[in-house]
Scaffold this active site. Structure first.
Site, PDB file in Angstrom:
ATOM      1  N   THR B 164      66.467  42.823  23.169  1.00  0.00           N
ATOM      2  CA  THR B 164      66.083  41.416  23.307  1.00  0.00           C
ATOM      3  C   THR B 164      65.882  40.823  21.929  1.00  0.00           C
ATOM      4  O   THR B 164      65.022  41.295  21.166  1.00  0.00           O
ATOM      5  CB  THR B 164      64.772  41.296  24.110  1.00  0.00           C
ATOM      6  OG1 THR B 164      64.958  41.927  25.373  1.00  0.00           O
ATOM      7  CG2 THR B 164      64.405  39.831  24.321  1.00  0.00           C
ATOM      8  N   TYR B 165      66.685  39.853  21.580  1.00  0.00           N
ATOM      9  CA  TYR B 165      66.544  39.131  20.316  1.00  0.00           C
ATOM     10  C   TYR B 165      66.682  37.654  20.652  1.00  0.00           C
ATOM     11  O   TYR B 165      67.663  37.260  21.282  1.00  0.00           O
ATOM     12  CB  TYR B 165      67.645  39.549  19.328  1.00  0.00           C
ATOM     13  CG  TYR B 165      67.761  41.050  19.190  1.00  0.00           C
ATOM     14  CD1 TYR B 165      66.766  41.774  18.545  1.00  0.00           C
ATOM     15  CD2 TYR B 165      68.824  41.739  19.742  1.00  0.00           C
ATOM     16  CE1 TYR B 165      66.838  43.161  18.459  1.00  0.00           C
ATOM     17  CE2 TYR B 165      68.910  43.118  19.652  1.00  0.00           C
ATOM     18  CZ  TYR B 165      67.914  43.827  19.009  1.00  0.00           C
ATOM     19  OH  TYR B 165      67.988  45.185  18.934  1.00  0.00           O
ATOM     20  N   ARG B 166      65.694  36.852  20.245  1.00  0.00           N
ATOM     21  CA  ARG B 166      65.788  35.448  20.625  1.00  0.00           C
ATOM     22  C   ARG B 166      66.868  34.765  19.812  1.00  0.00           C
ATOM     23  O   ARG B 166      67.102  35.098  18.644  1.00  0.00           O
ATOM     24  CB  ARG B 166      64.423  34.786  20.555  1.00  0.00           C
ATOM     25  CG  ARG B 166      63.878  34.166  19.304  1.00  0.00           C
ATOM     26  CD  ARG B 166      63.866  34.959  18.043  1.00  0.00           C
ATOM     27  NE  ARG B 166      62.923  34.448  17.067  1.00  0.00           N
ATOM     28  CZ  ARG B 166      63.214  33.593  16.105  1.00  0.00           C
ATOM     29  NH1 ARG B 166      64.419  33.116  15.973  1.00  0.00           N
ATOM     30  NH2 ARG B 166      62.277  33.211  15.257  1.00  0.00           N
ATOM     31  N   HIS B 183      65.096  46.880  13.484  1.00  0.00           N
ATOM     32  CA  HIS B 183      65.695  47.029  14.813  1.00  0.00           C
ATOM     33  C   HIS B 183      67.165  47.422  14.750  1.00  0.00           C
ATOM     34  O   HIS B 183      67.852  47.214  13.760  1.00  0.00           O
ATOM     35  CB  HIS B 183      65.486  45.752  15.626  1.00  0.00           C
ATOM     36  CG  HIS B 183      64.050  45.526  15.980  1.00  0.00           C
ATOM     37  ND1 HIS B 183      63.541  44.306  16.306  1.00  0.00           N
ATOM     38  CD2 HIS B 183      63.005  46.391  16.032  1.00  0.00           C
ATOM     39  CE1 HIS B 183      62.249  44.413  16.562  1.00  0.00           C
ATOM     40  NE2 HIS B 183      61.898  45.680  16.399  1.00  0.00           N
ATOM     41  N   GLU B 225      69.637  52.525  26.121  1.00  0.00           N
ATOM     42  CA  GLU B 225      68.768  51.742  26.999  1.00  0.00           C
ATOM     43  C   GLU B 225      69.237  51.838  28.456  1.00  0.00           C
ATOM     44  O   GLU B 225      68.422  51.799  29.375  1.00  0.00           O
ATOM     45  CB  GLU B 225      68.749  50.272  26.561  1.00  0.00           C
ATOM     46  CG  GLU B 225      67.942  49.988  25.297  1.00  0.00           C
ATOM     47  CD  GLU B 225      68.679  50.333  23.995  1.00  0.00           C
ATOM     48  OE1 GLU B 225      69.886  50.659  24.050  1.00  0.00           O
ATOM     49  OE2 GLU B 225      68.046  50.275  22.924  1.00  0.00           O
ATOM     50  N   GLU B 274      56.336  32.428  17.982  1.00  0.00           N
ATOM     51  CA  GLU B 274      56.644  33.854  18.114  1.00  0.00           C
ATOM     52  C   GLU B 274      55.596  34.634  18.905  1.00  0.00           C
ATOM     53  O   GLU B 274      54.510  34.136  19.195  1.00  0.00           O
ATOM     54  CB  GLU B 274      56.774  34.466  16.710  1.00  0.00           C
ATOM     55  CG  GLU B 274      58.176  34.337  16.125  1.00  0.00           C
ATOM     56  CD  GLU B 274      59.157  35.311  16.785  1.00  0.00           C
ATOM     57  OE1 GLU B 274      58.723  36.183  17.569  1.00  0.00           O
ATOM     58  OE2 GLU B 274      60.364  35.181  16.520  1.00  0.00           O
TER      59      GLU B 274
HETATM   60  C1  LIG Z   1      60.889  37.843  24.317  1.00  0.00           C
HETATM   61  C2  LIG Z   1      61.218  38.761  23.189  1.00  0.00           C
HETATM   62  C3  LIG Z   1      61.837  38.272  22.051  1.00  0.00           C
HETATM   63  C4  LIG Z   1      62.164  39.124  20.996  1.00  0.00           C
HETATM   64  N1  LIG Z   1      62.811  38.622  19.908  1.00  0.00           N
HETATM   65  C5  LIG Z   1      63.209  39.444  18.915  1.00  0.00           C
HETATM   66  C6  LIG Z   1      63.986  38.950  17.834  1.00  0.00           C
HETATM   67  O1  LIG Z   1      64.322  37.774  17.773  1.00  0.00           O
HETATM   68  N2  LIG Z   1      64.376  39.819  16.880  1.00  0.00           N
HETATM   69  C7  LIG Z   1      64.056  41.148  16.929  1.00  0.00           C
HETATM   70  O2  LIG Z   1      64.485  41.904  16.064  1.00  0.00           O
HETATM   71  N3  LIG Z   1      63.281  41.646  17.947  1.00  0.00           N
HETATM   72  C8  LIG Z   1      62.882  40.821  18.946  1.00  0.00           C
HETATM   73  N4  LIG Z   1      62.147  41.309  19.993  1.00  0.00           N
HETATM   74  C9  LIG Z   1      61.653  42.696  19.933  1.00  0.00           C
HETATM   75  C10 LIG Z   1      62.685  43.729  20.281  1.00  0.00           C
HETATM   76  O3  LIG Z   1      63.379  43.408  21.444  1.00  0.00           O
HETATM   77  C11 LIG Z   1      61.998  45.080  20.492  1.00  0.00           C
HETATM   78  O4  LIG Z   1      61.215  45.407  19.377  1.00  0.00           O
HETATM   79  C12 LIG Z   1      62.950  46.194  20.773  1.00  0.00           C
HETATM   80  O5  LIG Z   1      62.198  47.362  20.949  1.00  0.00           O
HETATM   81  C13 LIG Z   1      63.961  46.386  19.695  1.00  0.00           C
HETATM   82  O6  LIG Z   1      64.601  47.579  20.014  1.00  0.00           O
HETATM   83  P1  LIG Z   1      65.785  48.251  19.203  1.00  0.00           P
HETATM   84  O7  LIG Z   1      65.386  48.420  17.793  1.00  0.00           O
HETATM   85  O8  LIG Z   1      65.905  49.538  19.921  1.00  0.00           O
HETATM   86  O9  LIG Z   1      66.979  47.395  19.371  1.00  0.00           O
HETATM   87  C14 LIG Z   1      61.835  40.491  21.071  1.00  0.00           C
HETATM   88  C15 LIG Z   1      61.217  40.986  22.215  1.00  0.00           C
HETATM   89  C16 LIG Z   1      60.922  40.146  23.274  1.00  0.00           C
HETATM   90  C17 LIG Z   1      60.313  40.712  24.506  1.00  0.00           C
END
Ligand SMILES: Cc1cc2nc3c(=O)[nH]c(=O)nc-3n(C[C@H](O)[C@H](O)[C@H](O)COP(=O)(O)O)c2cc1C
Ligand SMILES: [Zn+2]
Lengths: 83, 474
Positions: B164-166, B183, B225, B274
């Site tokens: 999830t990345y906005r 990430h 995932e 955020e």
């Molecule tokens: C609503 C929401 C918005 C998020 N937005 C971002 C974002 O814009 N950028 C980001 O890097 N992580 C964002 N996150 C956090 C990541 O989704 C989260 O840390 C995730 O575990 C990343 O996993 P990964 O490193 O395995 O891809 C968001 C999480 C949520 C629930």
């Protein structure tokens, strides 16, 4: 076109005048979505004045050309790998 | 029975009294965000919200707050809606042990019904977009899962990431993306940009209720995932191949957006309210060019409000942040009993642990800070004894008030890494971190006067059961 959808001349956030219409309401003439070409701020004409009107837009959210030019790069562009 | 799409889950929420249809016509702004914000302010058990009469739209269907209470979070995982947060975390941890459960590839995904490509791509024609907070730079997709592959190892299924990345809508076919450097997608993008290549992505919106849970879950880089979704669902996750990029996407999605992150491009983005309860600044961030959109007929647009906690975001990333930390710590320290990492995606964590010897609990705290997620988040750790429930905050406060001798039990470590969004970091991305050891010292740590604790009477457990029965049959 009726009055409420008329485009303002300037961006509420950075005061630039290059504002374009990116969307029209599916129900004709209810609202438009506008965007500033400089700071990319996007807003709907039916939003409250605090988001749409240059006079009412909060100071803390304003942006200048300088802010845009000096904004942090996240993430930074990495160097090209030698190949 | 796991849910294969969002619609079937919304049906269950409605049957359980956990979906509220808003009958009146509302304004896209500020009503939708304000209503979802309010859902977090009306007490326990808030429902999901459904809007289909939105001014100016002919065909909007918007779902908010789908995971926005403990009841809804329990139902998303197929548990009874009364399940307590602690029980939800424990059951989550039990299901984790089935990982990896291979996904099941299915044909005829419902999102194949409609397609737009190239110059016809217009997000505004597919989605009823709207703004959340006053200072947001625009309209966001904030509950979408983004799929990408490791350009250096594209065939590795586990290194394919769903996160999830906005994303900010900055044009009819353009989105700005925020890949936080710790990430997985940031790693993919870095490799692509070092090679001067675009990074293909598929963005899936309106997913079955387990996808947002795994997409926001700090798994190891090479852990899939989808294989975790299978474990949590108790059944293989149905996936399908996205037609333009070949990426694996949830079969049941409402909308699949495909395109590329343009190599070595940054454009002004934000701010955005955020998960920290503060706005990000305006930064120059990567840009996605959309090349194809596939969608179910009459798509449901799912979004979430986030702002000053608690909001839906906190329920969504509470258990899914706690369990990976629990598993990673326990792998090395079986003494660890429970982990509560529900505060701001784990900026603060409470850990209950038995002690191997004096000083052990502090070491557990340091280890939490060096887990993959800890490097970017865990900044404050409170350690409590094995008989203190870290989800019971009054008990945690008792432990801290009675067991901590500040000069010896509070450790402050300077200049460590944290997400640059952490508002207290200075400069952004660097912070001091703190360990508060609220466990009882054990030998050879002989400090304090802890030799005569008052324990619950041996008869208390029986009496608790008796009182419950008397109350229930009154
Ligand atoms: C609503 C929401 C918005 C998020 N937005 C971002 C974002 O814009 N950028 C980001 O890097 N992580 C964002 N996150 C956090 C990541 O989704 C989260 O840390 C995730 O575990 C990343 O996993 P990964 O490193 O395995 O891809 C968001 C999480 C949520 C629930
Ligand atoms: Zn502007």
């Amino acid at each position: 076109m009726t009055a409420p959808t008329a485009s303002p001349a300037v961006c509420p956030r950075c005061s630039d005048e290059a504002v374009r219409t990116v969307a029209h309401s599916p129900v004709p003439d209810v609202w438009e979505v506008l965007q500033c070409a400089r700071c990319l701020y996007m807003w709907r004409t039916t939003e409250p004045a605090r988001r749409t009107s240059p006079g009412a837009y909060p100071e803390r959210f304003r942006m200048t050309a300088e802010d845009i030019a000096t904004a942090l790069e996240v993430p930074a562009v990495p160097p090209l790998a030698a190949r | 029975m796991p849910y294969d799409d969002l619609r079937s889950f919304l049906d269950t929420l409605e049957k359980e009294g956990q979906l509220l249809r808003i009958p009146d016509e509302v304004l896209p702004e500020p009503d939708i965000a304000a209503a979802a914000n309010a859902a977090g302010r009306i007490g326990e058990g808030a429902p999901a919200l459904w809007f289909d009469r939105v001014k100016g739209f002919t065909d909007a269907r918007i779902a908010m707050n789908v995971h926005g209470s403990w009841r809804n979070h329990a139902l998303a995982l197929g548990m009874p809606k009364e399940t307590s947060p602690r029980e939800q975390v424990e059951e989550f941890a039990r299901r984790w042990d089935a990982f990896p459960v291979p996904p099941e590839r299915r044909a005829d995904a419902p999102w194949q019904e409609n397609t737009v490509t190239g110059g016809d791509v217009d997000l505004f024609a597919v989605l009823p977009l709207f703004r959340l907070n006053d200072g947001d730079g625009g309209f966001y997709l904030d509950k979408a899962a983004v799929v990408s592959r490791d350009p250096a190892d594209p065939d590795h299924f586990g290194k394919q990431n769903l996160g999830t990345y906005r994303m900010e809508v900055i044009g009819r076919d353009r989105l700005a993306l925020q890949p936080v450097p710790v990430h997985d997608i940031a790693q993919h993008l870095r490799t692509a940009e070092e090679r001067g290549e675009d990074l293909p992505v598929a963005i899936t919106l309106g997913n079955d209720p387990v996808i947002p849970i795994v997409a926001g879950m700090p798994l190891r880089y090479d852990q899939s995932e989808y294989e975790m979704a299978g474990a949590l669902r108790g059944a293989p996750m149905p996936i399908a191949t996205a037609p333009h990029t070949g990426l694996d996407v949830p079969w049941g999605a409402e909308v699949v957006i495909e395109g590329v992150v343009e190599s070595r491009v940054r454009q002004i983005e934000g701010p955005f309210g955020e998960f920290t309860g503060h706005y990000s600044g305006g930064r120059r961030m990567p840009v996605i060019r959309i090349e194809r959109i596939s969608y179910r007929s009459r798509p449901v647009f799912e979004s979430l409000y986030l702002g000053m906690p608690w909001t839906e975001c906190d329920y969504l990333v509470g258990p899914n942040t706690s369990v990976p930390l629990l598993k990673q710590l326990r792998a090395e320290f079986p003494e660890v009993r429970a982990v509560n990492a529900m505060y701001t995606h784990g900026l603060l964590v409470i850990i209950s642990t038995a002690k191997r010897y004096g000083g052990f609990a502090k070491a557990v705290g340091m280890r939490a800070m060096t887990t993959p997620h800890g490097l970017g988040y865990v900044s404050q750790v409170i350690l409590v004894d094995e008989d203190v429930d870290p989800f019971d905050l009054p008990q945690v406060m008792w432990a801290q008030s009675a067991k901590v001798n500040p000069r010896e039990d509070v450790l402050v470590l300077p200049n460590l890494s944290v997400v640059e969004l952490a508002p207290a970091s200075q400069p952004a991305g660097v912070t001091s971190k703190m360990i508060i050891d609220a466990t009882t010292p054990v030998a050879p740590d002989v400090r304090g006067n802890f030799g005569t604790p008052v324990k619950d009477l041996p008869e208390t457990a029986a009496w608790a059961a008796r009182l419950r029965t008397l109350l229930a049959t009154r």
